[in-house]
Design an enzyme around this catalytic site. Structure first.
Site, PDB file in Angstrom:
ATOM      1  N   LEU A   1       1.041  -1.244   0.066  1.00  0.00           N
ATOM      2  CA  LEU A   1      -0.184   0.022   0.120  1.00  0.00           C
ATOM      3  C   LEU A   1       0.815   1.291  -0.022  1.00  0.00           C
ATOM      4  CD1 LEU A   1      -3.261   0.151   0.011  1.00  0.00           C
ATOM      5  CD2 LEU A   1      -3.113   0.867   2.377  1.00  0.00           C
TER       6      LEU A   1
ATOM      7  N   ARG B   1       2.516   4.273  -2.933  1.00  0.00           N
ATOM      8  CA  ARG B   1       1.733   5.171  -3.709  1.00  0.00           C
ATOM      9  C   ARG B   1       1.187   4.500  -4.553  1.00  0.00           C
ATOM     10  NH1 ARG B   1       7.251   8.421  -3.495  1.00  0.00           N
ATOM     11  NH2 ARG B   1       7.876   6.366  -3.933  1.00  0.00           N
TER      12      ARG B   1
ATOM     13  N   ARG C   1       6.499  -6.592  -9.713  1.00  0.00           N
ATOM     14  CA  ARG C   1       7.859  -7.366 -10.207  1.00  0.00           C
ATOM     15  C   ARG C   1       7.456  -8.731 -10.391  1.00  0.00           C
ATOM     16  NH1 ARG C   1       8.986  -2.940 -11.996  1.00  0.00           N
ATOM     17  NH2 ARG C   1      11.013  -1.674 -11.503  1.00  0.00           N
TER      18      ARG C   1
ATOM     19  N   ASP D   1       1.732  -8.243 -15.700  1.00  0.00           N
ATOM     20  CA  ASP D   1       2.429  -7.277 -16.633  1.00  0.00           C
ATOM     21  C   ASP D   1       4.005  -7.489 -16.489  1.00  0.00           C
ATOM     22  OD1 ASP D   1       2.691  -4.999 -18.507  1.00  0.00           O
ATOM     23  OD2 ASP D   1       3.117  -3.844 -16.213  1.00  0.00           O
TER      24      ASP D   1
ATOM     25  N   GLU E   1      11.882 -11.658 -17.588  1.00  0.00           N
ATOM     26  CA  GLU E   1      11.311 -10.704 -18.661  1.00  0.00           C
ATOM     27  C   GLU E   1      12.593 -10.072 -19.591  1.00  0.00           C
ATOM     28  OE1 GLU E   1       8.860  -8.111 -16.050  1.00  0.00           O
ATOM     29  OE2 GLU E   1      10.144  -6.302 -17.104  1.00  0.00           O
TER      30      GLU E   1
ATOM     31  N   HIS F   1       5.263  -5.680 -19.818  1.00  0.00           N
ATOM     32  CA  HIS F   1       5.688  -4.799 -18.711  1.00  0.00           C
ATOM     33  C   HIS F   1       5.207  -3.205 -19.268  1.00  0.00           C
ATOM     34  CE1 HIS F   1       8.694  -3.736 -15.565  1.00  0.00           C
ATOM     35  NE2 HIS F   1       7.768  -2.754 -15.626  1.00  0.00           N
TER      36      HIS F   1
HETATM   37  C1  8YV Z   1       9.107   0.777 -16.311  1.00  0.00           C
HETATM   38  C2  8YV Z   1       8.850   0.402 -13.986  1.00  0.00           C
HETATM   39  O1  8YV Z   1       9.193  -0.396 -16.948  1.00  0.00           O
HETATM   40  O2  8YV Z   1       8.841   2.540 -12.734  1.00  0.00           O
HETATM   41  C3  8YV Z   1       9.200   1.270 -12.649  1.00  0.00           C
HETATM   42  O3  8YV Z   1       9.607   0.709 -11.723  1.00  0.00           O
HETATM   43  O4  8YV Z   1       8.924  -0.925 -13.849  1.00  0.00           O
HETATM   44  C4  8YV Z   1       8.323   0.885 -15.186  1.00  0.00           C
HETATM   45  O5  8YV Z   1       7.872   2.070 -15.220  1.00  0.00           O
HETATM   46  C5  8YV Z   1      10.584   1.421 -16.163  1.00  0.00           C
HETATM   47  O6  8YV Z   1      11.329   1.670 -15.407  1.00  0.00           O
HETATM   48  C6  8YV Z   1      10.972   2.350 -17.509  1.00  0.00           C
HETATM   49  O7  8YV Z   1      11.279   1.690 -18.721  1.00  0.00           O
END
Ligand code: 8YV
Length: 315
Positions: free
Chosen positions: A153, A155, A233, A257, A262, A280
């Site tokens: 919980l 942002r 993640r 996602d 990945e 992602h």
């Molecule tokens: C992006 C992310 O995939 O903010 C994150 O932690 O996983 C995503 O916003 C990445 O960081 C930018 O390509």
């Protein structure tokens, strides 16, 4: 600002980052170097800043290869691939891009929960394949009035919980510790939460503290009617256990996602109709990626102008 500081860019980023940096910096593109070690040996000592991605990261060896490194700017809110402890030990501040992506990520998380329960991809196929004329599709499931658990919980988790509640779900949550201002019931035991909700939406950070938090037992507790959305993640879920649970229908479905390795996705998932797969994408809108790119540049500019960093990672 000192003359054109050299910045090591570890991985590809949207062109907006390079545009924002303009000619104020000299950018070295590490991912294009044919021999990474030789490249670092040649350029490492002139590098003063680093730009990287949260999950692609910067390990201690890379940080150590840059003896004059002053700042690390992460494009993304997550920084599980960056050895922030090592950076802190060396007195190097690390910045990320929080807030500007929270709503976007939450939107995809909730969108996936709806796509899964309302079976939007299956319904699309139903129409395209001409099955509708032969009879109505079977009825879907709802989240209205149903219990849904949010894991993490922060942002993004809060933005997700607000949206789920607005859509009629009854939200409770799990995280490492309760938060006095959280307006939803807290469950300190993820297995217990999983047993008492229809679905879980994962919004927590990656890294060692959450590795395989969703394990075989949690999936068993979720049960054959339970569903899982992961916009956190891949490492948060024991992917082997999840693939098996989906294949044997020991959970009802998942929308993913993110993945443990990945962009490699377990091939068994491709044939399953109880999983929705995304590359992602949660923060991947033009507007949000632009805002993230601008914040990376702002962090570097502030550092080299001797101003306070807008979004330092608290260490
Ligand atoms: C992006 C992310 O995939 O903010 C994150 O932690 O996983 C995503 O916003 C990445 O960081 C930018 O390509």
């Amino acid at each position: 600002m000192a003359e054109n500081p050299e910045i090591l860019q570890v991985l590809p980023m949207p062109p907006r980052v390079a545009q924002g940096l303009g000619d104020r910096y000299r950018v070295l593109r590490l991912w294009e170097a044919p021999d990474r070690a030789a490249f670092l040996a040649e350029h490492g000592s002139s590098v003063r800043g680093m730009m990287t991605l949260g999950h692609g990261g910067a390990d201690a060896a890379l940080i150590d290869a840059l003896p004059n490194l002053e700042v690390i700017a992460v494009l993304g809110v997550g920084y599980d691939g960056v050895d922030v402890k090592h950076a802190a030990f060396k007195g190097i501040p690390v910045t990320n891009t929080p807030d500007v992506l929270s709503e976007e990520v939450a939107n995809l998380g909730v969108g996936l929960a709806l796509a899964l329960t309302r079976e939007i991809p299956k319904a699309d196929a139903y129409v395209r394949e001409g099955r509708w004329v032969k009879g109505d599709m079977k009825l879907n499931r709802t989240i209205v009035g149903r219990p849904v658990g949010v894991v993490g919980l922060g942002r993004i988790g809060r933005a997700t919980a607000e949206r789920l509640q607005a859509l009629g779900a009854i939200v409770s949550w799990h995280g490492p510790r309760p938060k006095p201002d959280a307006p939803y019931p807290y469950d300190p035991d993820l297995e217990h939460l999983a047993a008492n909700v229809d679905g879980l939406v994962l919004c927590c950070p990656g890294g060692p503290a959450t590795r395989h938090l969703v394990n075989r037992k949690v999936l068993e507790a979720l049960g054959p009617e339970g569903w899982l959305v992961n916009v956190a993640r891949g490492t948060v879920v024991d992917e082997r256990a999840l693939v098996e649970a989906l294949m044997t229908r020991r959970i009802w479905g998942a929308a993913l996602d993110v993945f443990e390795n990945e962009p490699r996705v377990p091939s068994e998932l491709f044939a399953l109709d109880n999983v929705i797969l995304q590359p992602h994408q949660a923060s991947a809108t033009v507007a949000t990626r632009n805002a993230m790119a601008d914040l990376v540049v702002e962090n570097l500019d502030c550092h080299f102008a001797g101003k306070p960093l807008p979004t330092p990672i608290p260490l």
